[in-house]
Design an enzyme around this catalytic site. Structure first.
Site, mmCIF file in Angstrom:
data_model
loop_
_atom_site.group_PDB
_atom_site.id
_atom_site.type_symbol
_atom_site.label_atom_id
_atom_site.label_comp_id
_atom_site.label_asym_id
_atom_site.label_seq_id
_atom_site.Cartn_x
_atom_site.Cartn_y
_atom_site.Cartn_z
ATOM 1 N N GLY A 252 0.794 -1.564 -0.230
ATOM 2 C CA GLY A 252 -0.456 0.118 -0.200
ATOM 3 C C GLY A 252 1.186 1.216 -0.118
ATOM 4 N N GLY B 20 5.969 4.739 -7.981
ATOM 5 C CA GLY B 20 6.629 3.087 -8.632
ATOM 6 C C GLY B 20 5.880 1.796 -8.289
ATOM 7 N N HIS B 21 4.780 2.378 -7.430
ATOM 8 C CA HIS B 21 4.237 1.217 -7.621
ATOM 9 C C HIS B 21 2.707 1.591 -9.346
ATOM 10 C CE1 HIS B 21 4.867 1.318 -3.415
ATOM 11 N NE2 HIS B 21 4.396 0.013 -3.559
ATOM 12 N N GLN C 261 7.389 -10.375 8.226
ATOM 13 C CA GLN C 261 8.603 -9.046 7.462
ATOM 14 C C GLN C 261 9.243 -7.806 8.812
ATOM 15 O OE1 GLN C 261 6.437 -8.117 3.980
ATOM 16 N NE2 GLN C 261 8.221 -6.801 3.808
ATOM 17 N N GLY D 1 10.124 -4.041 -7.914
ATOM 18 C CA GLY D 1 10.998 -3.456 -8.128
ATOM 19 C C GLY D 1 12.408 -3.590 -8.277
ATOM 20 N N LYS E 128 14.389 -1.553 -7.141
ATOM 21 C CA LYS E 128 14.749 -1.097 -5.884
ATOM 22 C C LYS E 128 15.341 -2.069 -4.518
ATOM 23 C CE LYS E 128 13.505 2.926 -2.422
ATOM 24 N NZ LYS E 128 13.063 1.282 -1.853
ATOM 25 N N SER F 92 7.522 4.587 0.030
ATOM 26 C CA SER F 92 7.121 4.270 0.695
ATOM 27 C C SER F 92 7.024 5.569 2.478
ATOM 28 C CB SER F 92 5.580 3.344 1.573
ATOM 29 O OG SER F 92 5.094 3.070 -0.168
ATOM 30 N N ARG F 93 8.260 5.223 2.619
ATOM 31 C CA ARG F 93 9.048 5.675 3.911
ATOM 32 C C ARG F 93 9.218 7.404 3.167
ATOM 33 N NH1 ARG F 93 11.310 0.468 5.043
ATOM 34 N NH2 ARG F 93 9.273 -0.328 6.840
#
Length: 273
Positions: A28, A33-34, A58, A144, A146, A183-184
């Site tokens: 979410g 990127g998503h 995780q 991704g 990344k 997202s961070r």
């Protein structure tokens, strides 16, 4: 767009479709990127499935599970606009069981770099990805670059467990200032974001060194660390595509990875050469 939360309902619906499936797993807080992953899935498949699930297994003790950004309503709208056919939003109580059989990360590749400071993290990632792949049974699944180490381990799991899915790596998407989308990033203050730009700057400098004929990994790492000062650097690593540390960079078989903390936010970035 159809929104499904039940595992059995999703499996039944996809069986009835009998079409090629492109799958994009996410936690979410969707960004460009998503969306790039969704676009790739849309181009290559008849049905696109996106999952949103903040996976508890995780996250280690003391990490940001409770604070992880959640924007369900905005994410639903993004998925709809991006042409997603099915949005899967499962509940942890349905995905996980007491005393369950577990998939675990390999003893070497799963416990270096990210795995060294976050032991058990990749076991949690592989555990949920295995479940989701088995539920959705996609033709292609999109990840991704990344999160390069995560991508490598998922490819390894698919190969070693003989899963019938093609893993498709997708290039990192960057903001206009060069910072890799994450997202961070919302945690960063204006000043912290300026500091964070040292991360892509160090990677671009490494790329330039290599294009000028410098292949010595120690020399490249030393210059990168100078650029990254005074950030708290978790690691700067030069590895091959099998995630083995190298002394000499080989074009076409190299990834340079950085993990650094800016303020209180851990950021990852890399460049594939």
């Amino acid at each position: 767009m159809k929104i499904i939360s039940s595992v059995n309902e999703l499996k039944k619906h996809l069986r009835e479709q009998n079409k090629t499936i492109g799958y994009v797993p996410t936690m979410g807080a969707l960004h460009e990127g998503h969306i790039s992953l969704i676009k790739e899935a849309r181009k290559e498949n008849e049905i696109v499935v996106v999952s949103i699930f903040v996976n508890p297994t995780q996250f280690l003790a003391g990490e940001d599970l409770d604070k992880y950004p959640r924007r369900d309503e905005a994410d639903k709208k993004i998925c709809e606009l991006a042409g997603v056919d099915i949005l899967f939003m499962p509940n942890a109580n349905e995905l996980y069981f007491n005393d369950e059989v577990k998939v675990v990360a390999p003893n070497v590749r799963g416990y270096v770099l990210e795995g060294a400071t976050r032991p058990g993290h990749f076991s949690g990632v592989l555990r949920v990805v295995m479940k989701l792949l088995n539920i959705i049974n996609p033709t292609h699944a999109y990840f991704g670059k990344k999160d390069a180490q995560q991508l490598n381990l998922i490819e390894l799991m698919v190969k070693q467990y003989f899963l019938d899915v093609t893993i498709v790596p997708v290039d990192t998407v960057r903001d206009s200032d060069g910072l890799a989308l994450s997202s961070r990033n919302v945690y960063l203050s204006k000043e912290e974001r300026k500091e964070a730009l040292k991360i892509p700057k160090s990677l671009y400098h490494a790329s330039k060194m290599i294009s000028n004929g410098v292949t010595d990994a120690a020399a490249i790492e030393a210059e990168m660390r100078l650029i990254l000062e005074p950030l708290h650097v978790g690691y700067v690593a030069l590895v091959n595509r099998e995630f083995e540390v190298v002394k000499e960079v080989e074009i076409g078989n190299a990834i340079i990875l950085v993990e650094a903390v800016v303020g209180s936010t851990r950021l990852l970035d890399n460049i594939w050469l």
